[in-house]
Design a protein around this motif. Structure first.
Motif, PDB file in Angstrom:
ATOM      1  N   VAL A 164      42.413  38.133  -9.506  1.00  0.00           N
ATOM      2  CA  VAL A 164      41.162  38.890  -9.501  1.00  0.00           C
ATOM      3  C   VAL A 164      41.036  39.729 -10.774  1.00  0.00           C
ATOM      4  CG1 VAL A 164      39.900  40.743  -8.343  1.00  0.00           C
ATOM      5  CG2 VAL A 164      40.866  38.866  -7.008  1.00  0.00           C
ATOM      6  N   ASP A 165      42.087  40.438 -11.123  1.00  0.00           N
ATOM      7  CA  ASP A 165      42.045  41.247 -12.344  1.00  0.00           C
ATOM      8  C   ASP A 165      41.833  40.387 -13.584  1.00  0.00           C
ATOM      9  OD1 ASP A 165      42.366  43.631 -11.000  1.00  0.00           O
ATOM     10  OD2 ASP A 165      44.536  43.720 -11.338  1.00  0.00           O
ATOM     11  N   ALA A 166      42.522  39.251 -13.656  1.00  0.00           N
ATOM     12  CA  ALA A 166      42.384  38.374 -14.826  1.00  0.00           C
ATOM     13  C   ALA A 166      40.962  37.849 -14.958  1.00  0.00           C
ATOM     14  CB  ALA A 166      43.381  37.224 -14.739  1.00  0.00           C
ATOM     15  N   PHE A 167      40.361  37.429 -13.860  1.00  0.00           N
ATOM     16  CA  PHE A 167      39.006  36.881 -13.930  1.00  0.00           C
ATOM     17  C   PHE A 167      37.957  37.943 -14.183  1.00  0.00           C
ATOM     18  CE2 PHE A 167      40.806  32.947 -12.487  1.00  0.00           C
ATOM     19  CZ  PHE A 167      39.966  31.994 -13.055  1.00  0.00           C
ATOM     20  N   SER A 168      38.255  39.188 -13.909  1.00  0.00           N
ATOM     21  CA  SER A 168      37.276  40.250 -14.179  1.00  0.00           C
ATOM     22  C   SER A 168      37.050  40.445 -15.674  1.00  0.00           C
ATOM     23  CB  SER A 168      37.722  41.566 -13.535  1.00  0.00           C
ATOM     24  OG  SER A 168      38.814  42.118 -14.220  1.00  0.00           O
ATOM     25  N   GLU A 169      37.902  39.875 -16.499  1.00  0.00           N
ATOM     26  CA  GLU A 169      37.786  39.995 -17.953  1.00  0.00           C
ATOM     27  C   GLU A 169      37.261  38.738 -18.643  1.00  0.00           C
ATOM     28  OE1 GLU A 169      38.279  42.860 -19.524  1.00  0.00           O
ATOM     29  OE2 GLU A 169      38.738  43.774 -17.578  1.00  0.00           O
ATOM     30  N   VAL A 170      36.864  37.712 -17.897  1.00  0.00           N
ATOM     31  CA  VAL A 170      36.424  36.443 -18.484  1.00  0.00           C
ATOM     32  C   VAL A 170      34.987  36.565 -18.995  1.00  0.00           C
ATOM     33  CG1 VAL A 170      35.922  34.008 -18.001  1.00  0.00           C
ATOM     34  CG2 VAL A 170      38.005  35.070 -17.082  1.00  0.00           C
ATOM     35  N   PRO A 171      34.769  36.347 -20.291  1.00  0.00           N
ATOM     36  CA  PRO A 171      33.417  36.432 -20.857  1.00  0.00           C
ATOM     37  C   PRO A 171      32.502  35.343 -20.282  1.00  0.00           C
ATOM     38  CG  PRO A 171      35.082  36.340 -22.602  1.00  0.00           C
ATOM     39  CD  PRO A 171      35.779  36.059 -21.321  1.00  0.00           C
ATOM     40  N   GLY A 172      31.297  35.743 -19.927  1.00  0.00           N
ATOM     41  CA  GLY A 172      30.299  34.785 -19.458  1.00  0.00           C
ATOM     42  C   GLY A 172      30.411  34.433 -17.986  1.00  0.00           C
ATOM     43  N   LEU A 173      31.417  34.928 -17.299  1.00  0.00           N
ATOM     44  CA  LEU A 173      31.548  34.685 -15.857  1.00  0.00           C
ATOM     45  C   LEU A 173      30.746  35.753 -15.121  1.00  0.00           C
ATOM     46  CD1 LEU A 173      32.847  33.138 -13.494  1.00  0.00           C
ATOM     47  CD2 LEU A 173      34.735  34.794 -13.598  1.00  0.00           C
ATOM     48  N   ARG A 174      29.732  35.334 -14.411  1.00  0.00           N
ATOM     49  CA  ARG A 174      28.895  36.286 -13.668  1.00  0.00           C
ATOM     50  C   ARG A 174      29.487  36.622 -12.310  1.00  0.00           C
ATOM     51  NH1 ARG A 174      24.541  39.045 -15.540  1.00  0.00           N
ATOM     52  NH2 ARG A 174      24.442  39.387 -13.324  1.00  0.00           N
ATOM     53  N   PHE A 175      30.196  35.655 -11.711  1.00  0.00           N
ATOM     54  CA  PHE A 175      30.638  35.825 -10.332  1.00  0.00           C
ATOM     55  C   PHE A 175      31.696  34.775 -10.028  1.00  0.00           C
ATOM     56  CE2 PHE A 175      30.025  34.334  -5.922  1.00  0.00           C
ATOM     57  CZ  PHE A 175      30.190  35.516  -5.215  1.00  0.00           C
ATOM     58  N   LYS A 176      32.729  35.167  -9.326  1.00  0.00           N
ATOM     59  CA  LYS A 176      33.687  34.203  -8.786  1.00  0.00           C
ATOM     60  C   LYS A 176      33.987  34.606  -7.361  1.00  0.00           C
ATOM     61  CE  LYS A 176      37.970  31.697  -9.171  1.00  0.00           C
ATOM     62  NZ  LYS A 176      39.147  31.327  -9.952  1.00  0.00           N
ATOM     63  N   MET A 177      33.947  33.629  -6.474  1.00  0.00           N
ATOM     64  CA  MET A 177      34.240  33.834  -5.066  1.00  0.00           C
ATOM     65  C   MET A 177      35.316  32.837  -4.670  1.00  0.00           C
ATOM     66  SD  MET A 177      31.636  33.458  -1.817  1.00  0.00           S
ATOM     67  CE  MET A 177      30.956  31.943  -2.457  1.00  0.00           C
ATOM     68  N   TRP A 178      36.432  33.337  -4.144  1.00  0.00           N
ATOM     69  CA  TRP A 178      37.502  32.474  -3.651  1.00  0.00           C
ATOM     70  C   TRP A 178      37.249  32.219  -2.176  1.00  0.00           C
ATOM     71  CZ3 TRP A 178      38.221  36.217  -7.302  1.00  0.00           C
ATOM     72  CH2 TRP A 178      38.887  35.864  -8.477  1.00  0.00           C
ATOM     73  N   LEU A 179      37.559  31.002  -1.716  1.00  0.00           N
ATOM     74  CA  LEU A 179      37.290  30.584  -0.348  1.00  0.00           C
ATOM     75  C   LEU A 179      38.545  30.024   0.299  1.00  0.00           C
ATOM     76  CD1 LEU A 179      34.151  28.466  -1.264  1.00  0.00           C
ATOM     77  CD2 LEU A 179      34.104  30.762  -0.313  1.00  0.00           C
ATOM     78  N   SER A 180      38.642  30.157   1.616  1.00  0.00           N
ATOM     79  CA  SER A 180      39.725  29.507   2.347  1.00  0.00           C
ATOM     80  C   SER A 180      39.204  29.003   3.685  1.00  0.00           C
ATOM     81  CB  SER A 180      40.883  30.472   2.581  1.00  0.00           C
ATOM     82  OG  SER A 180      40.514  31.499   3.475  1.00  0.00           O
TER      83      SER A 180
END
Length: 119
Positions: A29-45
């Motif tokens: 979660v922390d790593a993806f919060s710094e990805v340029p151009g990523l508006r949203f990421k949702m993990w699913l299970s």
């Protein structure tokens, strides 16, 4: 805008939904919060089918092509069974009561409960 969907069946992996939740809390979660151009990421299970995945929303197709800070492939041990990219036709945000979208979901609800019971 661009959307990606990835999905793994964890049955042949040494990973579980619970171990992947730990990976989210500790690293991803922390790593993806710094990805340029990523508006949203949702993990699913899906515990009933032992599946794990994610939906990513990108500002552009170019942004969706960058290398990502994910170790999911390494941890799970094989590529996702489903990996598709799509053009986004439209977006909308509905009415909601949750003020903050970040850090929501089972991975964080369980961590909060565990901390409450420990101390």
């Amino acid at each position: 805008m661009r959307a990606d969907i990835v999905w793994w069946d964890l049955s042949a992996s040494g990973q579980t939904i619970e171990s992947m939740r730990e990976y989210l809390r500790e690293e991803s979660v922390d790593a993806f919060s710094e990805v340029p151009g990523l508006r949203f990421k949702m993990w699913l299970s899906d515990p009933d089918t032992n599946r794990w995945g994610a939906v990513l929303l990108w500002e552009s197709e170019e942004a969706s092509r960058q290398a990502l800070p994910s170790r999911a492939l390494e941890l799970i041990g094989y590529p996702p069974q489903v990996a598709h990219g799509f053009d986004v036709e439209a977006t909308v945000e509905g009415r909601h009561e949750t003020q903050r979208l970040a850090l929501q979901g089972l991975a964080f609800a369980e961590a909060t409960r565990s901390k409450r019971f420990r101390g």
